[in-house]
Design a protein around this motif. Structure first.
Motif, PDB file in Angstrom:
ATOM      1  N   TYR A  10       0.812  -0.729   0.151  1.00 38.38           N
ATOM      2  CA  TYR A  10      -0.154   0.094  -0.104  1.00 38.38           C
ATOM      3  C   TYR A  10       0.543   1.183  -0.091  1.00 38.38           C
ATOM      4  N   LYS A  11       2.176   1.329   0.296  1.00 35.13           N
ATOM      5  CA  LYS A  11       3.368   2.232   0.067  1.00 35.13           C
ATOM      6  C   LYS A  11       3.458   2.476  -1.138  1.00 35.13           C
ATOM      7  N   TYR A  12       3.130   2.091  -2.513  1.00 34.36           N
ATOM      8  CA  TYR A  12       3.010   1.680  -3.639  1.00 34.36           C
ATOM      9  C   TYR A  12       2.949   2.568  -5.171  1.00 34.36           C
ATOM     10  N   LYS A  13       2.011   3.229  -5.600  1.00 30.42           N
ATOM     11  CA  LYS A  13       0.712   3.890  -6.292  1.00 30.42           C
ATOM     12  C   LYS A  13       1.453   3.373  -7.620  1.00 30.42           C
ATOM     13  N   SER A  14      -0.011   2.264  -8.155  1.00 30.19           N
ATOM     14  CA  SER A  14       0.107   2.170  -9.447  1.00 30.19           C
ATOM     15  C   SER A  14      -0.218   3.295 -10.545  1.00 30.19           C
ATOM     16  N   GLU A  15       0.350   3.980 -11.318  1.00 30.67           N
ATOM     17  CA  GLU A  15       0.022   4.715 -12.044  1.00 30.67           C
ATOM     18  C   GLU A  15      -0.317   4.340 -13.010  1.00 30.67           C
ATOM     19  N   TYR A  44      -2.747   1.466 -13.255  1.00 27.69           N
ATOM     20  CA  TYR A  44      -3.731   0.757 -12.814  1.00 27.69           C
ATOM     21  C   TYR A  44      -4.719   1.972 -12.529  1.00 27.69           C
ATOM     22  N   ASN A  45      -3.864   3.691 -11.574  1.00 29.10           N
ATOM     23  CA  ASN A  45      -5.077   4.443 -11.779  1.00 29.10           C
ATOM     24  C   ASN A  45      -5.175   4.655 -12.560  1.00 29.10           C
TER      25      ASN A  45
END
Length: 108
Positions: A31-36, A38-39
């Motif tokens: 959850y610390k990482y975000k997938s651009e 995916y968004n």
């Protein structure tokens, strides 16, 4: 931990390496990482579900996005430059006959 036998390490070096590795170990938190990606896909689906118009970038927007290089044009220019460089240089024709060549021709 296995160490390559060809490399000699002192106890201090080995201890420092272990300490460094251990200090960097932590639990993985996805959850610390975000997938651009995916968004972006999620937002696209959400917009489409709301039946809104989805706009795509035009060619002009792509062209103005940055310094875009036409690879084929650059390749063709490079090949042309190499071909011009490799062309054999020919003597300039002056319209005069080479005297030595004429003498050799008639002397045979």
């Amino acid at each position: 931990m296995e160490v390559n036998p060809d490399i000699e390490l002192s106890e201090k070096e080995l201890g420092m390496a272990k300490l460094l590795v251990e200090s960097q170990i932590s639990r993985f938190d996805p959850y610390k990482y975000k997938s651009e990606y995916y968004n972006a896909v999620y937002n696209l689906i959400k917009t489409k579900a709301e039946k809104e118009q989805i706009s795509c970038a035009t060619e002009n927007e792509y062209a103005s996005a940055g310094n875009v290089i036409d690879i084929m044009a650059a390749l063709e220019a490079s090949i042309k430059a190499i071909e011009e460089k490799e062309k054999p240089k020919r003597r300039k024709k002056t319209g005069k006959t080479d005297t030595l060549r004429v003498i050799r021709y008639y002397s045979n």
